[in-house]
Design a protein around this motif. Structure first.
Motif, mmCIF file in Angstrom:
data_model
loop_
_atom_site.group_PDB
_atom_site.id
_atom_site.type_symbol
_atom_site.label_atom_id
_atom_site.label_comp_id
_atom_site.label_asym_id
_atom_site.label_seq_id
_atom_site.Cartn_x
_atom_site.Cartn_y
_atom_site.Cartn_z
ATOM 1 N N ALA A 67 0.816 -1.218 0.000
ATOM 2 C CA ALA A 67 0.000 0.000 0.000
ATOM 3 C C ALA A 67 0.849 1.267 0.000
ATOM 4 C CB ALA A 67 -0.941 -0.014 1.199
ATOM 5 N N SER A 68 2.010 1.228 0.610
ATOM 6 C CA SER A 68 2.852 2.420 0.699
ATOM 7 C C SER A 68 3.393 2.850 -0.662
ATOM 8 C CB SER A 68 4.016 2.179 1.659
ATOM 9 O OG SER A 68 4.834 1.112 1.191
ATOM 10 N N LEU A 69 3.444 1.932 -1.625
ATOM 11 C CA LEU A 69 3.964 2.240 -2.958
ATOM 12 C C LEU A 69 2.861 2.396 -4.003
ATOM 13 C CD1 LEU A 69 7.007 -0.229 -3.090
ATOM 14 C CD2 LEU A 69 7.038 2.200 -2.529
ATOM 15 N N ASP A 70 1.679 1.889 -3.710
ATOM 16 C CA ASP A 70 0.590 1.881 -4.670
ATOM 17 C C ASP A 70 0.067 3.296 -4.923
ATOM 18 O OD1 ASP A 70 -1.149 0.215 -6.300
ATOM 19 O OD2 ASP A 70 -2.755 0.852 -4.954
ATOM 20 N N GLN A 71 -0.285 3.574 -6.182
ATOM 21 C CA GLN A 71 -0.769 4.898 -6.565
ATOM 22 C C GLN A 71 -2.019 4.788 -7.432
ATOM 23 O OE1 GLN A 71 2.745 6.223 -8.656
ATOM 24 N NE2 GLN A 71 3.496 7.388 -6.899
ATOM 25 N N SER A 72 -2.762 5.879 -7.505
ATOM 26 C CA SER A 72 -3.893 5.953 -8.417
ATOM 27 C C SER A 72 -3.390 6.096 -9.854
ATOM 28 C CB SER A 72 -4.765 7.162 -8.069
ATOM 29 O OG SER A 72 -5.775 7.347 -9.048
ATOM 30 N N ASN A 73 -4.186 5.607 -10.791
ATOM 31 C CA ASN A 73 -3.875 5.793 -12.215
ATOM 32 C C ASN A 73 -4.750 6.874 -12.849
ATOM 33 O OD1 ASN A 73 -6.306 4.286 -12.171
ATOM 34 N ND2 ASN A 73 -5.873 3.435 -14.198
ATOM 35 N N ARG A 74 -5.471 7.628 -12.031
ATOM 36 C CA ARG A 74 -6.443 8.585 -12.570
ATOM 37 C C ARG A 74 -5.804 9.628 -13.484
ATOM 38 N NH1 ARG A 74 -12.143 9.713 -11.937
ATOM 39 N NH2 ARG A 74 -12.467 11.011 -13.768
ATOM 40 N N ALA A 75 -4.592 10.062 -13.162
ATOM 41 C CA ALA A 75 -3.966 11.102 -13.990
ATOM 42 C C ALA A 75 -3.748 10.606 -15.416
ATOM 43 C CB ALA A 75 -2.645 11.539 -13.366
ATOM 44 N N VAL A 76 -3.342 9.356 -15.572
ATOM 45 C CA VAL A 76 -3.138 8.791 -16.910
ATOM 46 C C VAL A 76 -4.470 8.675 -17.642
ATOM 47 C CG1 VAL A 76 -2.328 6.771 -18.200
ATOM 48 C CG2 VAL A 76 -1.067 7.555 -16.187
ATOM 49 N N ILE A 77 -5.482 8.177 -16.951
ATOM 50 C CA ILE A 77 -6.801 8.021 -17.563
ATOM 51 C C ILE A 77 -7.360 9.371 -18.005
ATOM 52 C CG2 ILE A 77 -9.189 7.346 -17.084
ATOM 53 C CD1 ILE A 77 -7.253 4.979 -17.483
ATOM 54 N N ASP A 78 -7.191 10.400 -17.188
ATOM 55 C CA ASP A 78 -7.699 11.728 -17.542
ATOM 56 C C ASP A 78 -6.979 12.296 -18.762
ATOM 57 O OD1 ASP A 78 -9.599 11.681 -15.548
ATOM 58 O OD2 ASP A 78 -8.449 12.917 -14.148
ATOM 59 N N LEU A 79 -5.664 12.092 -18.844
ATOM 60 C CA LEU A 79 -4.935 12.548 -20.031
ATOM 61 C C LEU A 79 -5.492 11.887 -21.284
ATOM 62 C CD1 LEU A 79 -1.203 12.532 -18.819
ATOM 63 C CD2 LEU A 79 -2.517 14.540 -19.516
ATOM 64 N N LEU A 80 -5.614 10.569 -21.248
ATOM 65 C CA LEU A 80 -6.077 9.840 -22.424
ATOM 66 C C LEU A 80 -7.512 10.227 -22.789
ATOM 67 C CD1 LEU A 80 -4.622 6.299 -21.635
ATOM 68 C CD2 LEU A 80 -3.773 7.950 -23.307
ATOM 69 N N ALA A 81 -8.377 10.326 -21.784
ATOM 70 C CA ALA A 81 -9.768 10.682 -22.050
ATOM 71 C C ALA A 81 -9.871 12.087 -22.643
ATOM 72 C CB ALA A 81 -10.588 10.580 -20.770
ATOM 73 N N GLY A 82 -9.039 13.005 -22.173
ATOM 74 C CA GLY A 82 -9.049 14.361 -22.715
ATOM 75 C C GLY A 82 -8.627 14.392 -24.172
ATOM 76 N N TRP A 83 -7.513 13.741 -24.491
ATOM 77 C CA TRP A 83 -7.027 13.737 -25.870
ATOM 78 C C TRP A 83 -7.996 13.015 -26.803
ATOM 79 C CZ3 TRP A 83 -1.761 11.677 -23.766
ATOM 80 C CH2 TRP A 83 -1.067 12.730 -23.152
ATOM 81 N N LEU A 84 -8.457 11.841 -26.394
ATOM 82 C CA LEU A 84 -9.342 11.059 -27.249
ATOM 83 C C LEU A 84 -10.707 11.738 -27.398
ATOM 84 C CD1 LEU A 84 -8.317 7.534 -25.947
ATOM 85 C CD2 LEU A 84 -7.944 8.409 -28.261
ATOM 86 N N GLY A 85 -11.175 12.346 -26.313
ATOM 87 C CA GLY A 85 -12.434 13.094 -26.415
ATOM 88 C C GLY A 85 -12.330 14.223 -27.412
ATOM 89 N N ASP A 86 -11.193 14.918 -27.430
ATOM 90 C CA ASP A 86 -11.003 16.005 -28.387
ATOM 91 C C ASP A 86 -10.987 15.500 -29.832
ATOM 92 O OD1 ASP A 86 -10.919 17.856 -26.366
ATOM 93 O OD2 ASP A 86 -8.730 18.059 -26.349
ATOM 94 N N LEU A 87 -10.624 14.221 -30.013
ATOM 95 C CA LEU A 87 -10.600 13.640 -31.356
ATOM 96 C C LEU A 87 -11.961 13.076 -31.768
ATOM 97 C CD1 LEU A 87 -7.146 11.789 -31.296
ATOM 98 C CD2 LEU A 87 -7.734 13.879 -32.546
ATOM 99 N N GLY A 88 -12.934 13.132 -30.872
ATOM 100 C CA GLY A 88 -14.260 12.650 -31.218
ATOM 101 C C GLY A 88 -14.607 11.279 -30.685
ATOM 102 N N PHE A 89 -13.747 10.717 -29.873
ATOM 103 C CA PHE A 89 -14.047 9.423 -29.254
ATOM 104 C C PHE A 89 -15.049 9.619 -28.120
ATOM 105 C CE2 PHE A 89 -10.269 8.249 -31.466
ATOM 106 C CZ PHE A 89 -10.229 6.866 -31.540
ATOM 107 N N ALA A 90 -15.947 8.659 -27.970
ATOM 108 C CA ALA A 90 -16.817 8.610 -26.794
ATOM 109 C C ALA A 90 -16.060 7.898 -25.687
ATOM 110 C CB ALA A 90 -18.105 7.861 -27.122
ATOM 111 N N CYS A 91 -15.844 8.572 -24.562
ATOM 112 C CA CYS A 91 -14.985 8.058 -23.498
ATOM 113 C C CYS A 91 -15.803 7.667 -22.279
ATOM 114 C CB CYS A 91 -13.937 9.099 -23.106
ATOM 115 S SG CYS A 91 -12.771 9.468 -24.445
ATOM 116 N N GLU A 92 -15.602 6.452 -21.843
ATOM 117 C CA GLU A 92 -16.299 5.917 -20.670
ATOM 118 C C GLU A 92 -15.259 5.523 -19.630
ATOM 119 O OE1 GLU A 92 -18.919 1.947 -19.559
ATOM 120 O OE2 GLU A 92 -18.908 2.690 -21.625
ATOM 121 N N ILE A 93 -15.328 6.137 -18.458
ATOM 122 C CA ILE A 93 -14.394 5.834 -17.368
ATOM 123 C C ILE A 93 -15.120 4.974 -16.341
ATOM 124 C CG2 ILE A 93 -13.006 6.803 -15.500
ATOM 125 C CD1 ILE A 93 -12.558 9.274 -17.248
ATOM 126 N N GLN A 94 -14.516 3.842 -16.017
ATOM 127 C CA GLN A 94 -15.082 2.900 -15.054
ATOM 128 C C GLN A 94 -14.204 2.876 -13.804
ATOM 129 O OE1 GLN A 94 -14.389 -1.187 -16.064
ATOM 130 N NE2 GLN A 94 -15.887 -2.006 -14.621
#
Length: 386
Positions: free
Chosen positions: A24-51
């Motif tokens: 647990a002391s080393l584990d991190q969230s991946n939200r920052a990566v997901i947000d980057l990808l969703a932002g770029w892909l959304g701008d290209l017209g992709f429908a983005c679903e985050i689970q």
């Protein structure tokens, strides 16, 4: 606002920490990566679903076009932990060194998403007759919780899926499974001067290990697949802990081991065989034995050699589809009805290592390959042929 350049996207993904770890002391969230990808892909017209898979852990499914069929380009958004002192460059900063892009996740495998986005952009002016789906999962490097959640949801994806794990741009259609297991023995401690005062968990564990070695020999005699460098299933005793002093009968002992089954070997059948061997040992030593997985198993993976996806990948790369020893998320995508292949530009030899890199000479061949695959499955789908 225009998208960042390909290199800027690659660098931003490397800079976004997303370590997945059982500690647990080393584990991190991946939200920052997901947000980057969703932002770029959304701008290209992709429908983005985050689970949301668990607190701080997310999958992304981005789709362009609609309908059945199509292609899934998949990967994981997390990395392994790293020891910065062993790196000669900043692991979270993209560096160009000797014709390589160096950084944590450059090879395994956040960099793959930047390649996918670069590959698809010039194709977006064309009509997508079948959809393109881009999948980014969480926690592949630890529990594979992201892929398991997707498979458990049971939502069909595309006709074919390519996972961009590091294979040196050679198609992989087989890999072994992996099971990480733990056995706990609870005996009774006592003064070592009289063995009758206790029941030794350590001596019981010795017999357990003999039984496991016997099963290993049995399985290795029964199962063999020459397509693997190590053609038999393996069982490795990874760590053992027990007792506290030489003059006390050992009251508790734990063993952790991994088992890597071949395609055709079912994890639950292997566990049932192990349990059958444990009960007589428990009775003989008058101890309690608990046996459980450390993580849910990853099943062995095999895609038919004559499947459309394998034949296309072999034609496009010039290599016959082969096998690897490491496990991937491929079995989970197969469960969702996808023909599945593991095929990516990195080299596994540098993954999980200080100085992880992607050879820059692989960039253009990867872009060409991805565009060919998108063209076949999404722009000009032709059923089950070449």
């Amino acid at each position: 606002m225009p998208l960042p350049s390909f290199q800027e996207q690659f660098a931003a993904l490397i800079a976004a920490p997303s370590v997945s770890c059982t500690q647990a002391s080393l584990d991190q969230s991946n939200r920052a990566v997901i947000d980057l990808l969703a932002g770029w892909l959304g701008d290209l017209g992709f429908a983005c679903e985050i689970q949301q898979v668990s607190p701080g852990k997310f999958n992304l499914l981005a789709s362009y076009g609609s309908g059945p069929g199509g292609l899934v380009l998949a990967g994981h958004s997390d990395t392994v932990p790293f020891d910065e002192a062993l790196w000669q460059s900043d692991p979270l900063k993209l560096s160009e060194i000797d014709g390589r892009w160096v950084g944590l996740g450059s090879c395994d495998m956040k960099g793959f998403f930047a390649l996918v986005i670069e590959a698809v952009q010039p194709l977006l002016t064309q009509r997508f007759r079948q959809p393109l789906l881009i999948l980014a999962t969480c926690d592949e490097e630890s529990s594979m919780a992201g892929a398991r959640a997707l498979a458990d949801a049971g939502r069909p994806l595309g006709r074919a899926a390519v996972i961009g794990e590091p294979t040196g741009l050679r198609p992989i259609r087989l890999h072994k499974g992996i099971m990480m297991e733990r056995i706990d023995i609870l005996g009774r401690s006592g003064h070592s001067s009289d063995p009758g005062l206790g029941h030794s968990a350590l001596e019981a564990m010795q017999d357990v290990m003999l039984e496991l070695r016997g099963l290993r020999s049995q399985w290795q005699a029964e199962f063999n697949n020459a397509q693997f460098t190590v053609p038999q299933p393996t069982l490795n005793f990874g760590c053992i802990h027990g007792g506290d002093n030489p003059n006390r009968i050992c009251g508790q002992c734990s063993l952790e081991f991994d088992l890597r089954p071949l395609p055709g070997m079912q994890p639950e059948a292997l566990r049932a065989a192990i349990r059958q061997k444990l009960q007589p040992v428990a009775e003989r030593h008058q101890v309690r034995i608990d046996f459980a997985p450390l993580f849910p198993s990853v099943a062995p993976f095999e895609q038919r050699a004559d499947s459309e996806l394998v034949r296309i990948a072999e034609r496009l790369t010039g290599y016959t589809a082969a096998s690897v020893a490491f496990a991937t998320e491929a079995p989970y995508l197969q469960r969702l009805g996808c023909d599945t292949l593991v095929l990516g530009p990195g080299d596994i030899d540098c993954a999980h290592q200080p100085g992880e890199y992607l050879e820059m000479s692989r960039i253009e061949p990867t872009l060409r390959l991805l565009r060919e695959l998108i063209g076949h499955y999404c722009l000009n789908p032709v059923g089950d042929g070449l």
